[in-house]
Scaffold this active site. Structure first.
Site, PDB file in Angstrom:
ATOM      1  N   TYR A 156     123.890 110.955   7.360  1.00 39.66           N
ATOM      2  CA  TYR A 156     124.438 110.748   8.688  1.00 39.66           C
ATOM      3  C   TYR A 156     124.988 109.459   9.136  1.00 39.66           C
ATOM      4  O   TYR A 156     126.226 109.255   9.540  1.00 39.66           O
ATOM      5  CB  TYR A 156     123.347 111.470   9.819  1.00 39.66           C
ATOM      6  CG  TYR A 156     124.009 111.161  11.363  1.00 39.66           C
ATOM      7  CD1 TYR A 156     124.800 112.100  11.669  1.00 39.66           C
ATOM      8  CD2 TYR A 156     123.664 110.258  12.072  1.00 39.66           C
ATOM      9  CE1 TYR A 156     125.473 112.048  12.888  1.00 39.66           C
ATOM     10  CE2 TYR A 156     123.877 110.103  13.414  1.00 39.66           C
ATOM     11  CZ  TYR A 156     124.800 111.163  13.849  1.00 39.66           C
ATOM     12  OH  TYR A 156     125.350 111.126  15.239  1.00 39.66           O
ATOM     13  N   LYS A 160     128.786 108.132   9.563  1.00 40.63           N
ATOM     14  CA  LYS A 160     129.166 107.402  11.006  1.00 40.63           C
ATOM     15  C   LYS A 160     129.790 105.862  10.823  1.00 40.63           C
ATOM     16  O   LYS A 160     130.649 105.425  11.577  1.00 40.63           O
ATOM     17  CB  LYS A 160     127.929 107.480  12.129  1.00 40.63           C
ATOM     18  CG  LYS A 160     127.685 108.862  12.580  1.00 40.63           C
ATOM     19  CD  LYS A 160     128.854 109.285  13.376  1.00 40.63           C
ATOM     20  CE  LYS A 160     128.728 110.681  13.910  1.00 40.63           C
ATOM     21  NZ  LYS A 160     129.879 111.112  14.735  1.00 40.63           N
TER      22      LYS A 160
HETATM   23  P1  NAD Z   1     126.184 118.160  20.281  1.00 36.82           P
HETATM   24  O1  NAD Z   1     125.611 118.828  19.210  1.00 36.82           O
HETATM   25  O2  NAD Z   1     125.465 118.264  21.676  1.00 36.82           O
HETATM   26  O3  NAD Z   1     127.564 118.452  20.464  1.00 36.82           O
HETATM   27  C1  NAD Z   1     128.583 118.357  19.208  1.00 36.82           C
HETATM   28  C2  NAD Z   1     129.692 119.229  19.589  1.00 36.82           C
HETATM   29  O4  NAD Z   1     130.611 119.208  18.364  1.00 36.82           O
HETATM   30  C3  NAD Z   1     129.204 120.606  19.681  1.00 36.82           C
HETATM   31  O5  NAD Z   1     130.090 121.114  20.969  1.00 36.82           O
HETATM   32  C4  NAD Z   1     129.704 121.022  18.471  1.00 36.82           C
HETATM   33  O6  NAD Z   1     130.120 122.612  18.481  1.00 36.82           O
HETATM   34  C5  NAD Z   1     130.956 120.390  17.998  1.00 36.82           C
HETATM   35  N1  NAD Z   1     131.322 120.530  16.512  1.00 36.82           N
HETATM   36  C6  NAD Z   1     130.414 120.563  15.575  1.00 36.82           C
HETATM   37  N2  NAD Z   1     130.905 120.744  14.334  1.00 36.82           N
HETATM   38  C7  NAD Z   1     132.405 121.024  14.701  1.00 36.82           C
HETATM   39  C8  NAD Z   1     133.515 121.453  14.073  1.00 36.82           C
HETATM   40  N3  NAD Z   1     133.210 121.800  12.736  1.00 36.82           N
HETATM   41  N4  NAD Z   1     134.693 121.662  14.641  1.00 36.82           N
HETATM   42  C9  NAD Z   1     134.563 121.694  15.929  1.00 36.82           C
HETATM   43  N5  NAD Z   1     133.421 121.083  16.874  1.00 36.82           N
HETATM   44  C10 NAD Z   1     132.502 121.040  16.159  1.00 36.82           C
HETATM   45  O7  NAD Z   1     126.078 116.588  19.915  1.00 36.82           O
HETATM   46  P2  NAD Z   1     126.339 115.229  20.735  1.00 36.82           P
HETATM   47  O8  NAD Z   1     125.149 114.359  21.042  1.00 36.82           O
HETATM   48  O9  NAD Z   1     127.156 115.589  22.299  1.00 36.82           O
HETATM   49  O10 NAD Z   1     127.302 114.320  20.062  1.00 36.82           O
HETATM   50  C11 NAD Z   1     128.589 114.198  19.961  1.00 36.82           C
HETATM   51  C12 NAD Z   1     128.953 113.154  19.250  1.00 36.82           C
HETATM   52  O11 NAD Z   1     128.498 111.887  19.683  1.00 36.82           O
HETATM   53  C13 NAD Z   1     128.925 113.373  17.741  1.00 36.82           C
HETATM   54  O12 NAD Z   1     129.668 113.015  16.926  1.00 36.82           O
HETATM   55  C14 NAD Z   1     127.467 112.490  17.221  1.00 36.82           C
HETATM   56  O13 NAD Z   1     127.368 112.379  16.071  1.00 36.82           O
HETATM   57  C15 NAD Z   1     127.656 111.410  18.437  1.00 36.82           C
HETATM   58  N6  NAD Z   1     126.551 110.738  18.598  1.00 36.82           N
HETATM   59  C16 NAD Z   1     125.423 111.453  19.442  1.00 36.82           C
HETATM   60  C17 NAD Z   1     124.180 110.686  19.743  1.00 36.82           C
HETATM   61  C18 NAD Z   1     123.095 111.129  20.476  1.00 36.82           C
HETATM   62  O14 NAD Z   1     122.107 110.450  20.626  1.00 36.82           O
HETATM   63  N7  NAD Z   1     123.422 112.322  21.106  1.00 36.82           N
HETATM   64  C19 NAD Z   1     123.957 109.347  19.278  1.00 36.82           C
HETATM   65  C20 NAD Z   1     125.182 108.691  18.627  1.00 36.82           C
HETATM   66  C21 NAD Z   1     126.208 109.278  18.263  1.00 36.82           C
END
Ligand code: NAD
Length: 248
Positions: A156, A160
């Site tokens: 992961y 990123k």
């Molecule tokens: P989440 O899992 O709540 O949301 C992710 C969204 O992406 C979901 O709506 C999912 O359906 C969608 N998705 C996944 N695969 C997909 C695909 N193939 N096509 C279209 N949509 C797709 O996660 P989040 O926490 O809201 O994360 C959003 C972004 O932020 C991600 O890229 C994640 O890696 C990044 N991020 C999150 C955190 C955290 O602590 N939550 C930290 C760092 C980075």
């Protein structure tokens, strides 16, 4: 400041979490928001309906960013329909955790297919439209673990980190067209992605966050609105860290 009226913004994975918060915040600033989803059509519709109920403009678009061909044609179609695409928030992402010695090849492939290739497919399609307009905003979502590493998240974190390298390169490629390309690197944010962690794990994690708490999706959305705005026209190739001081 930060007005987005008349602009069209696409948020991938916009049906929940950080994507939803970004979609809502962009709409609050006046943008017409396209909420992308892959599985959660009802959730995406609920986000769009809520935006419209609050006086904003929104629609939904179902496509899987891991399917690069479908993604490119969906973005081409929506840009044609609206006559523009001003902002792309390449937010859709997945996390699969595991120590290196237990890492499965197919998990690494999947992480790169969605997080890296999916984001690049979106950016490729968006830049084609933005190039003609000679303006545009591309915002990628990386992660604090892509910058500092985290035991148990090798693949992961690698995906990123790849997003950051790609964003910096795209920023250089398209600067002459006034397209800015930046990255938001969130720390530990309360969303469905992190909801699987036990309270004990969360407590441990928060200990390394100087601000002493997890972040909210809304706090990521603030950075997103800024980067999408005219006021950020001189910001490109940057990584904006919203991590409570976890990595400085
Ligand atoms: P989440 O899992 O709540 O949301 C992710 C969204 O992406 C979901 O709506 C999912 O359906 C969608 N998705 C996944 N695969 C997909 C695909 N193939 N096509 C279209 N949509 C797709 O996660 P989040 O926490 O809201 O994360 C959003 C972004 O932020 C991600 O890229 C994640 O890696 C990044 N991020 C999150 C955190 C955290 O602590 N939550 C930290 C760092 C980075």
């Amino acid at each position: 400041m930060f007005q987005l009226s008349g602009k069209v913004a696409l948020v991938t994975g916009g049906s929940r979490g950080i994507g939803r918060a970004c979609a809502e915040a962009l709409a609050e600033q006046g943008a017409t928001v396209v909420v992308n989803y892959v599985k959660g059509e009802a959730q995406a519709r609920e986000v769009a309906d809520q935006i419209v109920a609050n006086g904003g403009k929104a629609e939904i678009a179902g496509f899987d960013v891991a399917d690069t061909k479908a993604t490119e044609s969906a973005i081409e179609e929506l840009a044609k329909r609206h006559g523009r695409l001003d902002v792309l928030v390449a937010n859709a992402g997945i996390s699969i955790d595991g120590l290196l010695l237990r890492l499965k090849d197919e998990d690494t492939d999947r992480l790169f297919q969605v997080n890296v290739k999916g984001s690049l497919a979106c950016a490729k399609a968006a830049t084609k439209v933005m190039m003609r307009a000679k303006t545009g905003r591309i915002i990628f979502l990386s992660s604090v673990v892509g910058e500092m590493g985290n035991a148990g998240q090798t693949a992961y974190a690698a995906s990123k980190a790849a997003v950051i390298g790609a964003a910096k390169s795209i920023a250089r490629e398209f600067a002459s067209r006034s397209i800015t390309v930046n990255v938001i690197s969130p720390g530990f944010i309360d969303t469905d992605m992190t909801s699987g962690m036990t309270e004990a794990m969360k407590e441990q994690l928060v200990k390394v966050v100087p601000l002493g708490r997890t972040g909210t999706a809304r706090e990521i959305a603030g950075a997103c609105v800024y980067l999408a705005s005219d006021e950020a026209a001189y910001v490109t190739g940057q990584v904006i860290r919203v991590n409570g001081g976890m990595y400085v």
